[in-house]
Design a protein around this motif. Sequence first.
Motif, PDB file in Angstrom:
ATOM      1  N   ALA A 390       0.769  -1.230   0.073  1.00  0.00           N
ATOM      2  CA  ALA A 390       0.527   0.068  -0.263  1.00  0.00           C
ATOM      3  C   ALA A 390       1.191   1.479  -0.479  1.00  0.00           C
ATOM      4  O   ALA A 390       1.824   0.950   0.727  1.00  0.00           O
ATOM      5  CB  ALA A 390      -0.740   0.058   1.648  1.00  0.00           C
ATOM      6  N   ARG A 391       0.073   2.552  -0.394  1.00  0.00           N
ATOM      7  CA  ARG A 391       1.147   3.570  -0.632  1.00  0.00           C
ATOM      8  C   ARG A 391       0.176   4.594   0.410  1.00  0.00           C
ATOM      9  O   ARG A 391      -0.791   4.475   1.202  1.00  0.00           O
ATOM     10  CB  ARG A 391       0.822   4.130  -2.020  1.00  0.00           C
ATOM     11  N   PRO A 392       1.380   5.655   0.800  1.00  0.00           N
ATOM     12  CA  PRO A 392       0.656   6.480   1.378  1.00  0.00           C
ATOM     13  C   PRO A 392      -0.246   7.605   1.585  1.00  0.00           C
ATOM     14  O   PRO A 392      -1.579   7.625   2.566  1.00  0.00           O
ATOM     15  CB  PRO A 392       1.690   7.616   1.526  1.00  0.00           C
ATOM     16  N   ALA A 393      -0.999   7.028   0.515  1.00  0.00           N
ATOM     17  CA  ALA A 393      -2.102   7.943   0.189  1.00  0.00           C
ATOM     18  C   ALA A 393      -3.477   6.658  -1.100  1.00  0.00           C
ATOM     19  O   ALA A 393      -4.882   7.299  -1.044  1.00  0.00           O
ATOM     20  CB  ALA A 393      -2.374   9.213  -0.380  1.00  0.00           C
ATOM     21  N   LEU A 394      -2.529   5.609  -1.092  1.00  0.00           N
ATOM     22  CA  LEU A 394      -3.424   4.702  -2.196  1.00  0.00           C
ATOM     23  C   LEU A 394      -3.207   3.134  -1.931  1.00  0.00           C
ATOM     24  O   LEU A 394      -2.331   3.352  -1.100  1.00  0.00           O
ATOM     25  CB  LEU A 394      -2.810   5.372  -4.001  1.00  0.00           C
ATOM     26  N   ASP A 395      -4.480   1.951  -2.292  1.00  0.00           N
ATOM     27  CA  ASP A 395      -4.233   1.036  -2.064  1.00  0.00           C
ATOM     28  C   ASP A 395      -3.168   0.453  -2.844  1.00  0.00           C
ATOM     29  O   ASP A 395      -2.852   1.353  -3.899  1.00  0.00           O
ATOM     30  CB  ASP A 395      -5.484   0.255  -1.929  1.00  0.00           C
ATOM     31  N   GLY A 396      -2.162  -0.091  -2.425  1.00  0.00           N
ATOM     32  CA  GLY A 396      -1.539  -1.482  -3.406  1.00  0.00           C
ATOM     33  C   GLY A 396      -2.134  -2.114  -4.559  1.00  0.00           C
ATOM     34  O   GLY A 396      -3.546  -2.708  -4.389  1.00  0.00           O
ATOM     35  N   LEU A 397      -1.421  -1.889  -5.414  1.00  0.00           N
ATOM     36  CA  LEU A 397      -1.800  -2.416  -6.529  1.00  0.00           C
ATOM     37  C   LEU A 397      -1.915  -4.114  -6.294  1.00  0.00           C
ATOM     38  O   LEU A 397      -0.931  -4.867  -5.917  1.00  0.00           O
ATOM     39  CB  LEU A 397      -1.119  -2.316  -8.259  1.00  0.00           C
ATOM     40  N   PHE A 461       9.975 -19.192  -5.685  1.00  0.00           N
ATOM     41  CA  PHE A 461       8.644 -18.289  -5.371  1.00  0.00           C
ATOM     42  C   PHE A 461       9.786 -17.513  -3.803  1.00  0.00           C
ATOM     43  O   PHE A 461      10.592 -17.984  -3.109  1.00  0.00           O
ATOM     44  CB  PHE A 461       7.450 -19.030  -4.872  1.00  0.00           C
ATOM     45  N   ASP A 462       9.372 -16.583  -3.198  1.00  0.00           N
ATOM     46  CA  ASP A 462       9.818 -16.357  -2.039  1.00  0.00           C
ATOM     47  C   ASP A 462       8.663 -15.696  -1.390  1.00  0.00           C
ATOM     48  O   ASP A 462       7.277 -15.555  -2.317  1.00  0.00           O
ATOM     49  CB  ASP A 462      10.516 -15.153  -2.300  1.00  0.00           C
ATOM     50  N   ARG A 463       8.607 -14.936  -0.237  1.00  0.00           N
ATOM     51  CA  ARG A 463       7.984 -14.257   0.561  1.00  0.00           C
ATOM     52  C   ARG A 463       6.604 -15.391   1.076  1.00  0.00           C
ATOM     53  O   ARG A 463       5.537 -15.691   0.955  1.00  0.00           O
ATOM     54  CB  ARG A 463       6.957 -13.143  -0.002  1.00  0.00           C
ATOM     55  N   VAL A 464       7.142 -16.693   1.208  1.00  0.00           N
ATOM     56  CA  VAL A 464       6.180 -17.949   1.518  1.00  0.00           C
ATOM     57  C   VAL A 464       6.578 -18.128   3.327  1.00  0.00           C
ATOM     58  O   VAL A 464       5.624 -18.241   4.047  1.00  0.00           O
ATOM     59  CB  VAL A 464       6.791 -19.238   1.178  1.00  0.00           C
ATOM     60  N   THR A 465       7.676 -17.879   3.737  1.00  0.00           N
ATOM     61  CA  THR A 465       7.471 -17.574   5.305  1.00  0.00           C
ATOM     62  C   THR A 465       8.012 -16.546   5.653  1.00  0.00           C
ATOM     63  O   THR A 465       8.124 -16.161   6.627  1.00  0.00           O
ATOM     64  CB  THR A 465       9.041 -19.097   5.667  1.00  0.00           C
ATOM     65  N   GLN A 466       8.158 -15.367   5.086  1.00  0.00           N
ATOM     66  CA  GLN A 466       8.860 -14.243   5.459  1.00  0.00           C
ATOM     67  C   GLN A 466       8.012 -13.367   4.878  1.00  0.00           C
ATOM     68  O   GLN A 466       8.085 -12.883   3.482  1.00  0.00           O
ATOM     69  CB  GLN A 466      10.019 -13.557   5.106  1.00  0.00           C
ATOM     70  N   ALA A 467       6.509 -12.952   5.725  1.00  0.00           N
ATOM     71  CA  ALA A 467       5.872 -12.218   4.545  1.00  0.00           C
ATOM     72  C   ALA A 467       5.655 -10.441   4.053  1.00  0.00           C
ATOM     73  O   ALA A 467       6.205  -9.594   5.219  1.00  0.00           O
ATOM     74  CB  ALA A 467       4.186 -12.191   5.474  1.00  0.00           C
ATOM     75  N   PRO A 468       5.475  -9.894   3.398  1.00  0.00           N
ATOM     76  CA  PRO A 468       5.476  -8.302   2.793  1.00  0.00           C
ATOM     77  C   PRO A 468       5.267  -7.982   4.295  1.00  0.00           C
ATOM     78  O   PRO A 468       4.032  -8.006   4.983  1.00  0.00           O
ATOM     79  CB  PRO A 468       5.133  -8.213   1.590  1.00  0.00           C
ATOM     80  N   ARG A 469       5.844  -7.016   4.490  1.00  0.00           N
ATOM     81  CA  ARG A 469       5.614  -6.544   6.231  1.00  0.00           C
ATOM     82  C   ARG A 469       4.978  -4.674   5.500  1.00  0.00           C
ATOM     83  O   ARG A 469       4.745  -4.569   4.752  1.00  0.00           O
ATOM     84  CB  ARG A 469       7.588  -5.353   6.466  1.00  0.00           C
ATOM     85  N   GLY A 470       4.127  -4.344   6.587  1.00  0.00           N
ATOM     86  CA  GLY A 470       3.046  -2.829   6.372  1.00  0.00           C
ATOM     87  C   GLY A 470       3.740  -2.022   6.982  1.00  0.00           C
ATOM     88  O   GLY A 470       4.891  -2.196   7.803  1.00  0.00           O
ATOM     89  N   ARG A 471       3.486  -0.873   6.780  1.00  0.00           N
ATOM     90  CA  ARG A 471       4.477   0.320   7.765  1.00  0.00           C
ATOM     91  C   ARG A 471       3.678   1.320   8.060  1.00  0.00           C
ATOM     92  O   ARG A 471       2.380   1.340   7.257  1.00  0.00           O
ATOM     93  CB  ARG A 471       4.990   1.469   6.060  1.00  0.00           C
ATOM     94  N   GLY A 513       0.312  -3.070   4.361  1.00  0.00           N
ATOM     95  CA  GLY A 513      -0.739  -2.341   4.383  1.00  0.00           C
ATOM     96  C   GLY A 513      -0.209  -1.139   4.858  1.00  0.00           C
ATOM     97  O   GLY A 513       1.502  -1.126   5.020  1.00  0.00           O
ATOM     98  N   TYR A 514      -1.045   0.001   4.462  1.00  0.00           N
ATOM     99  CA  TYR A 514      -0.352   1.355   5.127  1.00  0.00           C
ATOM    100  C   TYR A 514      -1.092   1.866   6.223  1.00  0.00           C
ATOM    101  O   TYR A 514      -2.065   2.194   6.028  1.00  0.00           O
ATOM    102  CB  TYR A 514       0.156   2.139   4.194  1.00  0.00           C
TER     103      TYR A 514
END
Length: 539
Positions: A390-397, A461-471, A513-514
């Motif tokens: 997610a971006r500071p003012a918009l949802d992620g694509l 593939f990646d991000r299977v054991t390490q999920a993308p972090r929110g900010r 998410g942001y």
Amino acid sequence: MSELDEIRMQVMWNRLISVVEEQALTLLRTAFSTSVREAGDLSAGVFDPQGQMLAQAVTGTPGHVNTMAEAVLEFINEIPRDEMFEGDTYVTNDPWKGTGHLHDITMVSPSFLNGELVAFFACTAHVVDVGGRGFGADGKSVYEEGIQIPIMKFAERGAVNKDLIRILRANVREPNQVIGDFYSLSACNEVGHRRLVDMMREIGLTSLDNLSEFIFSRTTNAMRERLAQFPEGSWSNELMTDGYDEPIRLAAVVDMKDGLMNVDFTGSDPMSRWGINVPIIYTKAYASYALKCVLAPEIPNNAASLAFFTVSSETNILNAQRPAPVSLRHVIGHMVPDLVFGALAKALPGQIMAEGAGALWNIHISVRPVAGQSGQNAEVLMFNSGGMGARPALDGLSATAFPSGVHTMPIEATEHTGPVIIWRKELRPDSGGDGEFRGGLGQVIEIGAADNHEFDFSAMFDRVTQAPRGRNGGKNGTAGSVKLDDGTAMRSKGWQHVPAGKRLVLNLPGGGGYGDPAQRCAKAHEQDKIQGYVTEERQ
């Protein structure tokens, strides 16, 4: 320079961009590999006689464009000027002098006008096969990963090197596709050359010197103005990736001093024994891209703008040394922007997006008939994308290839290449991290072989054991998973087998998410439910 002269120069600059766009479109139209023709996994650009990139085509990935920007200098260093002739084309897939792994072919062609060298054209494309173990992480050195082509001539004075063609045909699984792509790359540069010469003759130019000075001076001034607004200092970040059989830590320190930015990756984990290592040329390409996205996204990408960014590192997974295996350099390399963004977020609080899926979920499928059955053998490559942060003012694509920028490959094009069936390809509900702005969704993709066929696949593939972090209070995205349709868990990297009658199910990760989820507006919540992005269980 008068105002009229400036206008003329700007018009010529725009014409030059049109030249490289037509150059890239030639490759798109003539390429044999679906990864090029359908996904746009390529780059194209024009360089001055000193090897400095003047302009790049919009079509292309940062990993190809920004490595190509340095690769042309390698060609110039290897091939003496007095051995360059009209009609020449040079080629390599050297990971340390090209784009980071053997599957990418880089071609460079000198452009002559009235017997004088006026420019170079360069292009890069990913080919379906280079022999060896195939596209995957299982090699223990670059020597196992496929045929290595040193910087050499593909054609001299218009005559193609037939010995090179014979060697290629004897070393790859799909010789017609691979050799066809070599000719497409050569044609790509030839079209660029012809259009440039036409432009120069029309305008009455004998060299690009004045236009080069105009482009580089304007770009340099714009970059200086932009970087002057950025605070001096040092900021660091760490990011964990899945690795092959154990997590890998990536570390970066971003330094801003005297109007220049350096990113140091010295704290990252050592090189892996598996093919996920990254040559520094590819690391620099994505680090520069990340810096430019944040600091100067609208300033043209050329040698002058890239000159403001440097990269340093001791030998480690982001600065792999020959003969390390590097086939899947993109898996770790695509994490570099999120790593750099995390450091920049400390310098620019409230302005940097959350982490996303990062690496493409590429899959190479080697399909064949079941023993005793008739059918077709084929090598099939798919590019798939998870969700952006997610971006500071918009949802992620959702299901968007960031940072690579390649297109989604149509199911029809994939199925046309061999006996595979894509049973399902849809957005993955609840995969985007919650926040004031929601992370982009991943995908669910279900793949099977045609009747009487089975397949092996290379997982990348990646991000299977390490999920993308929110900010800034946003929740993490949902991690990915790899399994068969009967629930059998599969590994996220390496070659594996899918028996006849079984299907492979890929759940791609969603972006982080942001912001505080409690701040998300009620209308956005309702739209998420109506569109099926979020289920009742998630609410």
